[in-house]
Motif scaffolding. Structure first.
Motif, PDB file in Angstrom:
ATOM      1  N   ALA A   1      73.062   5.830  11.160  1.00 23.70           N
ATOM      2  CA  ALA A   1      72.658   5.791  12.565  1.00 23.70           C
ATOM      3  C   ALA A   1      72.289   7.186  13.059  1.00 23.70           C
TER       4      ALA A   1
ATOM      5  N   ASP B   1      68.875   7.875  11.733  1.00 27.50           N
ATOM      6  CA  ASP B   1      67.814   7.049  12.313  1.00 27.50           C
ATOM      7  C   ASP B   1      67.550   7.335  13.788  1.00 27.50           C
ATOM      8  N   TYR B   2      68.590   7.734  14.537  1.00 26.98           N
ATOM      9  CA  TYR B   2      68.437   7.769  15.988  1.00 26.98           C
ATOM     10  C   TYR B   2      68.769   9.102  16.661  1.00 26.98           C
TER      11      TYR B   2
ATOM     12  N   ASN C   1      66.158   6.186  22.333  1.00 25.71           N
ATOM     13  CA  ASN C   1      66.908   5.723  21.162  1.00 25.71           C
ATOM     14  C   ASN C   1      68.371   5.422  21.450  1.00 25.71           C
TER      15      ASN C   1
ATOM     16  N   ASP D   1      70.202   3.219  23.292  1.00 28.51           N
ATOM     17  CA  ASP D   1      70.770   1.868  23.156  1.00 28.51           C
ATOM     18  C   ASP D   1      70.902   1.478  21.686  1.00 28.51           C
ATOM     19  N   GLN D   2      69.914   1.841  20.860  1.00 27.65           N
ATOM     20  CA  GLN D   2      69.974   1.522  19.438  1.00 27.65           C
ATOM     21  C   GLN D   2      71.091   2.291  18.742  1.00 27.65           C
TER      22      GLN D   2
ATOM     23  N   ALA E   1      74.396   0.689  19.717  1.00 27.52           N
ATOM     24  CA  ALA E   1      74.573  -0.594  19.036  1.00 27.52           C
ATOM     25  C   ALA E   1      74.921  -0.382  17.562  1.00 27.52           C
ATOM     26  N   ALA E   2      74.281   0.596  16.934  1.00 33.23           N
ATOM     27  CA  ALA E   2      74.572   0.884  15.530  1.00 33.23           C
ATOM     28  C   ALA E   2      76.001   1.392  15.367  1.00 33.23           C
TER      29      ALA E   2
END
Length: 323
Positions: A201, A204-205, A275, A277-278, A281-282
């Protein structure tokens, strides 16, 4: 005839060298197969009476030595590939080495980070354990600390200040705590929890990330300085464990101690709002607690920590420093 050092390595550490590249620790070097990934390398040493106390359990010392490095890898978005171990020992003591090696082997298996090699030397003291960890990320994907941008949310994992309180308790500094809270805080000092489950995560974010080793306030200041930005933080939003909250309460001077205390080994991330919220969530899917504590801003002034109602909390010390 094998030397005492060879016997020590064969008995305690050869069983940990499970990667074929370690060659059973019979060579002077290891080899890692190329996979098309970038290699990420980090090293940290822990020294007796500086990073751990002489009476700490050998198993806890082993876990700390490896985990502080795994925390760095997680902050870079990297997956562990293996580690090198250097031990400076006063003596080859079975009572220390057996539980040390057993715990190190358990963590190496848990975090999929096998022993690749290293060195053992004698010393008159203090004892020192140095670990160099190697990790992998897809090409060009390592997350740096100098990429924090204005508008990014400042996010931390876990809870802050537990380890500093645990050290206070071990060193007899005046901290009132229940037996349960005392055990929890001391364990947080002795055995960090690297957020390896969040590495993907982060990769990615998160735009910027580092691990919190010397203290949240000081490490955030380093990230801001490296990135050429500043930040405004809500000190009351900083996540505290129930044990830490029971001690600190609403006392801003005690909160300041938690903000600048070392040995948290949590992650500090800058995440673009698009990014966020993602990322949250991750983190939830990874079962890692994350908390938004502020926002990065244009400017080069030191980050500002705001207390309840808005006034800035003065911090006499931002972080631990060896020198």
């Amino acid at each position: 005839m094998a030397s005492g050092e060879d016997d020590l390595i064969a008995r305690y550490f050869k069983p940990l060298a499970t990667d074929p590249g370690a060659r059973g620790l019979v060579d002077d070097a290891a080899v890692l197969a190329a996979t098309g990934s970038d290699l990420v390398l980090t090293t940290d040493a822990i020294v007796e009476s500086v990073h751990y106390l002489p009476g700490d359990p050998p198993a806890a010392i082993a876990r700390k030595a490896l985990r502080v490095n795994l925390s760095d890898l997680a902050a870079k978005g990297a997956e562990p590939a293996g580690f090198l171990l250097t031990l400076a020992l006063r003596q080859a003591d079975e009572g220390f080495l057996a539980p040390f090696a057993a715990a190190l082997g358990e963590d190496a298996a848990t975090f999929r980070c096998p022993l690749l090699g290293g060195d053992t030397v004698s010393t008159p003291g203090p004892m020192m354990i140095s670990v160099t960890v190697l990790g992998r990320v897809p090409p060009g994907r390592m997350v740096a600390r100098d990429a924090l941008r204005p508008g990014d949310a400042i996010v931390v994992t876990g809870t802050i200040g537990d380890a500093a309180l645990g050290l206070d308790l071990l060193q007899g500094r005046a901290v009132a705590a229940s037996d349960e809270d005392r055990a929890f805080l001391i364990d947080r000092y002795r055995v960090p929890q690297p957020r390896s489950a969040l590495a993907e995560a982060v990769r990615d974010y998160a735009g910027a990330a580092m691990d919190i080793s010397d203290g949240l306030a000081g490490d955030l200041a380093k990230m801001c300085a490296a990135s050429g930005v500043t930040a405004t933080l809500d000190a009351t939003a900083v996540p505290l464990s129930e044990a830490a909250r029971a001690i600190a309460g609403t006392d801003e001077s005690k909160l300041a101690r938690l903000l600048s205390g070392g040995d948290d080994y949590e992650l500090l991330c800058g995440v673009a709002q698009i990014n966020l919220d993602q990322f949250l969530a991750a983190a939830q899917r990874s079962h890692v607690q994350v908390t938004v504590i502020g926002v990065a801003e244009d400017g080069t002034t030191p980050p500002q920590w705001l207390g309840a109602g808005g006034p800035e909390i003065p911090l006499k010390m931002l972080s631990f420093s060896h020198f």
